[in-house]
Design a protein around this motif. Structure first.
Motif: not given
Length: 467
Positions: A180, A333-335, A307, A303-304
């Motif tokens: 990530y 998160v995750a973007d 969280a 990343p997810t």
């Protein structure tokens, strides 16, 4: 834990006889000449000399890419290594004896490793002589000026549009988080942004690695991958091979001030106690009334699977420093693309403000850093036990002591002096209000369970939380 497939592993190398190389090299650019006093100090092997420090930092650079976070590992693997600096009519000559062969190709030192080695000699000599390393500045303005001169001497202060993103995060992270960080670095690189990290592995390497691909695609030929470290930690976080500008600051406090003075924005990836120290340092400064007007984009991202990590960090910050501190950052998160877009937009606002206030782009003079965040903290058992971690204090004051608590744990984990204190006297004790200690203990236990404290082997806590 980390992606080190493209880097030699010291632990694996130790299984066989380690090849070494003895040679000499001549620095090019930035280190053409040294004074007689500088050379004498660098060669002085007495207790007050610089030779031992030079040797340790040089060995860390020559084992660049190491997967070990034990500061004594490289010294044990290469006990006969030595480095000598000599001044000649033609300039500086660096002699290496029994140097790790991993730093050479067909008997020639790798160009990038040589550049980092020259940076070690340059910064140690400059700190000891030009900044009078035996007599540290005491006034806040003088400390900031010292940070500026160190960065200027390293030639990393470059006029031009703001585009430097500082990335913080752990050296011991899993593959999902490491990938990530590369994705975020790639998105930043596509937008012409340069990267500055703590120079080590994990979340310090990933953004640089991602950005190199994006910069190549965009045909950027003068990209900057700046690594800022300090003598106590470089051996535990050996520079990753992508760093092309290495700066060694005298202590952790000047290292942290260098980050925030140079940064046009900061991204925080998952990490351990060192990452928490960095977050608390920055929040404590931004919470000051003098800095309330400043634009400073700060994004926490992962990343997810990360969280829950950021939820716990956010909860700890709100409990200790309040909601005002939490308003200074955003969590994404995750973007990766959104992170880069938000950072780019934030840096545009930084540029507008610097122009309006007639402040430089390359060094944030307008940021007020109080003395409590600048004075070196050398953790002892007495000082760690005496930290005031109680409610009722001003948020920036509590942040300063919380930062010191995490700094002490970092020292106990990976710095030689701190490790020796723990071995001699047992774990540091940290005292404070019950709810703060409970939250701190939960946070530290989570770091241990998630293996954020150590790359390899079982982690033995160097601290004990006492309510």
């Amino acid at each position: 834990m980390n992606d080190n497939n493209d880097s030699p592993n010291l632990a694996a190398a130790a299984a066989s006889t380690l090849p070494t190389v003895s040679t000499h090299i001549y620095p090019r650019g930035g280190l053409d000449v040294l004074s007689r006093e500088e050379v004498a100090r660098l060669r002085d092997a007495s207790s007050g000399g610089l030779h031992d420090l030079l040797r340790r930092c040089a060995l860390a650079v020559l084992t660049s890419g190491s997967a070990s976070d034990d500061p004594r590992a490289a010294q044990e693997l290469y006990p006969d290594f030595d480095i000598q600096v000599r001044q000649q009519d033609r300039g500086v000559r660096i002699e290496l004896s029994n140097a790790p062969a991993m730093a050479f190709v067909d008997g020639q030192i790798i160009a990038g490793v040589a550049e980092l080695l020259f940076a070690v000699v340059r910064d140690i000599a400059f700190t000891a002589i030009d900044l009078n390393g035996d007599c540290q500045p005491e006034a806040s303005a003088d400390i900031t000026d010292a940070v500026f001169r160190l960065l200027r001497n390293a030639r990393v202060l470059q006029p031009g549009d703001p585009n430097l993103v500082v990335c913080w995060g752990g050296h011991s992270i899993g593959q999902e988080e490491y990938k990530y960080t590369k994705q975020v670095g790639y998105e930043l690189g596509l937008r012409g942004l340069d990267i500055c990290t703590g120079c080590g592995p994990g979340a310090m390497k990933g953004p640089m690695k991602g950005a190199t691909i994006a910069h190549a695609k965009q045909r950027r030929r003068r990209s900057r991958y700046i690594g800022i470290t300090e003598p106590g930690i470089i051996a535990a976080e050996s520079p990753n091979p992508i760093v092309n500008h290495l700066v060694i600051m005298p202590d952790i406090e000047k290292r942290l001030e260098a980050f925030v003075r140079m940064a046009h924005g900061i991204i925080v990836f998952p990490g351990g106690v060192g990452t928490c120290e960095e977050i608390l340092y920055l929040l404590g400064i931004l919470l000051r009334e003098e800095n309330a007007h400043l634009r400073f984009p700060l994004i926490l991202t992962g990343p997810t699977g990360a969280a829950p990590y950021f939820e716990q960090i956010d909860k700890f910050i709100r409990l200790t420093l309040g909601d005002a501190a939490a308003s200074l950052y955003e969590i994404i998160v995750a973007d990766p693309a959104q992170v880069a877009k938000r950072m780019e937009a934030g840096i545009r606002k930084v540029k507008e403000q610097r122009i309006a206030q007639q402040d430089s782009f390359f060094f944030n003079w307008g940021l007020h850093v109080p003395l409590a965040f600048q004075q070196p903290f050398s953790p002892t058992h007495e000082l760690m036990a005496g930290l005031d971690l109680h409610h009722g204090r001003k948020p920036h004051e509590l942040a300063a002591d919380l930062r010191r608590a995490f700094s002490g744990i970092v020292a106990g984990n990976v710095k030689e002096d701190g490790m020796r204190r723990i071995e001699a006297h047992g774990p540091f004790e940290i005292h404070g209000d019950a709810d703060i200690m409970q939250a701190l203990d939960a946070l530290l236990r989570a770091f241990v369970q998630q293996r954020r404290m150590k790359i390899a082997g079982d982690y033995k806590p160097c601290y004990r939380v006492v309510a």
